[in-house]
Each structure stands twice: as C-alpha cells, then as structure tokens.
Design a protein around this motif. Structure first.
Motif, PDB file in Angstrom:
ATOM      1  N   ALA A   1      -0.084   0.983  -3.322  1.00 45.13           N
ATOM      2  CA  ALA A   1       1.118   1.574  -2.729  1.00 45.13           C
ATOM      3  C   ALA A   1       0.933   3.078  -2.562  1.00 45.13           C
ATOM      4  CB  ALA A   1       2.329   1.302  -3.612  1.00 45.13           C
ATOM      5  N   SER A   2       1.394   3.596  -1.450  1.00 44.24           N
ATOM      6  CA  SER A   2       1.413   5.052  -1.256  1.00 44.24           C
ATOM      7  C   SER A   2       2.750   5.625  -1.729  1.00 44.24           C
ATOM      8  CB  SER A   2       1.188   5.394   0.215  1.00 44.24           C
ATOM      9  OG  SER A   2       2.215   4.820   1.003  1.00 44.24           O
ATOM     10  N   ASP A   3       3.640   4.745  -2.182  1.00 47.03           N
ATOM     11  CA  ASP A   3       5.003   5.139  -2.560  1.00 47.03           C
ATOM     12  C   ASP A   3       5.493   4.370  -3.789  1.00 47.03           C
ATOM     13  OD1 ASP A   3       5.045   2.658  -1.315  1.00 47.03           O
ATOM     14  OD2 ASP A   3       6.691   3.152   0.040  1.00 47.03           O
TER      15      ASP A   3
ATOM     16  N   ASN B   1      -5.766  -0.581  -1.141  1.00 45.81           N
ATOM     17  CA  ASN B   1      -4.657  -1.546  -0.995  1.00 45.81           C
ATOM     18  C   ASN B   1      -3.458  -1.220  -1.885  1.00 45.81           C
ATOM     19  OD1 ASN B   1      -5.601  -2.297  -3.546  1.00 45.81           O
ATOM     20  ND2 ASN B   1      -5.712  -4.482  -3.065  1.00 45.81           N
TER      21      ASN B   1
ATOM     22  N   LYS C   1      10.466  -6.146  -2.947  1.00 46.97           N
ATOM     23  CA  LYS C   1      11.745  -5.475  -2.762  1.00 46.97           C
ATOM     24  C   LYS C   1      12.300  -4.911  -4.067  1.00 46.97           C
ATOM     25  CE  LYS C   1      12.907  -7.690   1.464  1.00 46.97           C
ATOM     26  NZ  LYS C   1      12.421  -6.751   2.410  1.00 46.97           N
TER      27      LYS C   1
ATOM     28  N   ASP D   1       1.509   8.190  -4.877  1.00 41.44           N
ATOM     29  CA  ASP D   1       0.490   7.587  -4.021  1.00 41.44           C
ATOM     30  C   ASP D   1      -0.609   7.026  -4.921  1.00 41.44           C
ATOM     31  OD1 ASP D   1      -1.404   6.814  -2.198  1.00 41.44           O
ATOM     32  OD2 ASP D   1      -1.603   8.783  -1.249  1.00 41.44           O
TER      33      ASP D   1
ATOM     34  N   ASP E   1       9.033  -2.101  -5.262  1.00 43.11           N
ATOM     35  CA  ASP E   1       9.682  -1.697  -4.012  1.00 43.11           C
ATOM     36  C   ASP E   1       8.783  -0.644  -3.370  1.00 43.11           C
ATOM     37  OD1 ASP E   1      11.378  -1.200  -1.917  1.00 43.11           O
ATOM     38  OD2 ASP E   1      12.920  -0.213  -3.119  1.00 43.11           O
ATOM     39  N   ALA E   2       7.662  -1.122  -2.815  1.00 44.66           N
ATOM     40  CA  ALA E   2       6.601  -0.215  -2.385  1.00 44.66           C
ATOM     41  C   ALA E   2       5.814  -0.832  -1.227  1.00 44.66           C
ATOM     42  CB  ALA E   2       5.686   0.069  -3.572  1.00 44.66           C
ATOM     43  N   SER E   3       4.885  -0.057  -0.699  1.00 42.25           N
ATOM     44  CA  SER E   3       4.129  -0.433   0.501  1.00 42.25           C
ATOM     45  C   SER E   3       2.822  -1.179   0.230  1.00 42.25           C
ATOM     46  CB  SER E   3       3.813   0.832   1.306  1.00 42.25           C
ATOM     47  OG  SER E   3       3.049   1.718   0.513  1.00 42.25           O
ATOM     48  N   GLY E   4       2.440  -1.353  -1.019  1.00 42.49           N
ATOM     49  CA  GLY E   4       1.192  -2.035  -1.359  1.00 42.49           C
ATOM     50  C   GLY E   4       1.220  -2.473  -2.801  1.00 42.49           C
TER      51      GLY E   4
ATOM     52  N   ALA F   1       3.411  -5.846  -3.376  1.00 43.80           N
ATOM     53  CA  ALA F   1       4.581  -5.152  -2.815  1.00 43.80           C
ATOM     54  C   ALA F   1       5.733  -6.138  -2.679  1.00 43.80           C
ATOM     55  CB  ALA F   1       4.224  -4.563  -1.455  1.00 43.80           C
TER      56      ALA F   1
END
Length: 186
Positions: free
Chosen positions: A101-103, A99, A71, A121, A149-152, A69
C-alpha cells in the motif's frame, strides 16, 4: 504476496479499536522509556484474516503479518499502557515491496480518542523503524491501529513507542536534521 497460507482468523468486532485483555498490553512507564511491539508479541492483536510471512526481508523479529487491500475490515492493533502524561514518539516498521500500500493508515488512539491517522507508503523505506509522529499522551491506553483500507497489501510488523519528555517538561519538541527520526526526500 502469494495466496495466504495458514491464515489466522479472528471474529471482527465493531468499528472501535480492539482492546486486548490487560495481560496483553505492553507497558511504558517512567522506568521504561521505550518499547517495541512486534506482530508476534503480547500487546499485538489482529481482527479479520491476516497471514504471516518471511518472504520479503526487512522485518522486525521472526516474521511479519499481512493482509490484502480492502475497506478497513482487517485491523491490526498494537496496545501500550501509558503510566504518565508525556510526549511520546511513535515509529512503525514494515517490509517494502512494489505490491504494498502507498497509503497504509496507522491511526493513533489515546484512551479511545482518535489523535491522528498517518498514511504510510509501505512500497518504500522498509526494514527500519520510521517515525509516525510525536504525540502528547494521557495516562491509560495507547492503541496504534492499522487497517486494510488501502491501495495494496498492508504489512503489520512492529511499532515502537519512545517517551521523549515528561509532563514537567515542555510539550513541544524540535527535530533537527541531525536528529534520529529526521528524513528528507526529493
């Protein structure tokens, strides 16, 4: 994923999607109505630090690319040459794991114009080509760009493009619950 092994390092460009040399673009034409580009094929490019793995099953081809993950500085791009104006369905495949990214943001560009960003997801529904959406495309270049640019962890594996109608047909499609590409949850 564990620590990156044998990362592939590219020099990041500006914030526009990278366009590979013309020899590195997969072509979708009237005689070829669909195409799958894997992370190891010509037509796929990456900028930033990406590694490859076979740890989590469900990948297309012989492996998948991944990055942590961030920016949005790490980009993976699948590039297709579009020969005619038509409606196209776009699919992506990834390996699912907690682990991920959900986005994960897949952004679709036609001739440099952003059409849409689809958040996926990647913790679920891995190991299969999943519909990103249907788009009317003009002749020229199609780029599907995935960033970190994500959460995982973000997985760049395969993208499929399928021509669903031509310019002489209706530009809208109906997706019925019995059609491929339909999914429901909840």
């Amino acid at each position: 994923e564990s620590a990156p092994c044998a990362p592939v390092v590219y020099t990041p460009g500006d914030n526009t999607p990278p366009i590979p040399p013309s020899g590195l673009i997969a072509s979708i034409s009237s005689s070829s109505t669909s195409n799958v580009l894997d992370n190891e094929n010509a037509g796929f490019s990456a900028s930033g630090i990406w590694s490859t793995s076979t740890t989590i099953k469900g990948y297309y081809g012989s492996d998948y690319s991944y990055t942590a993950a961030g920016k949005g500085s790490q980009k993976a791009t699948w590039s297709f040459a579009i020969s005619e104006k038509a409606q196209y369905a776009m699919y992506a495949q990834w390996t699912a794991y907690p682990n991920r990214a959900s986005d994960a943001p897949y952004t679709i560009y036609n001739n440099g114009t952003k059409l849409k960003t689809v958040l996926v997801d990647q913790k679920a529904n891995g190991g299969q080509l999943k519909l990103l959406g249907n788009f009317t495309l003009a002749p020229g270049t199609l780029e599907v760009v995935l960033t970190n640019d994500a959460s995982g962890y973000v997985i760049a594996d395969a993208v499929k493009v399928v021509k669903t109608t031509n310019s002489r047909s209706s530009t809208s499609n109906v997706l019925d619950n019995e059609n491929a590409g339909f999914s429901a949850s909840g």
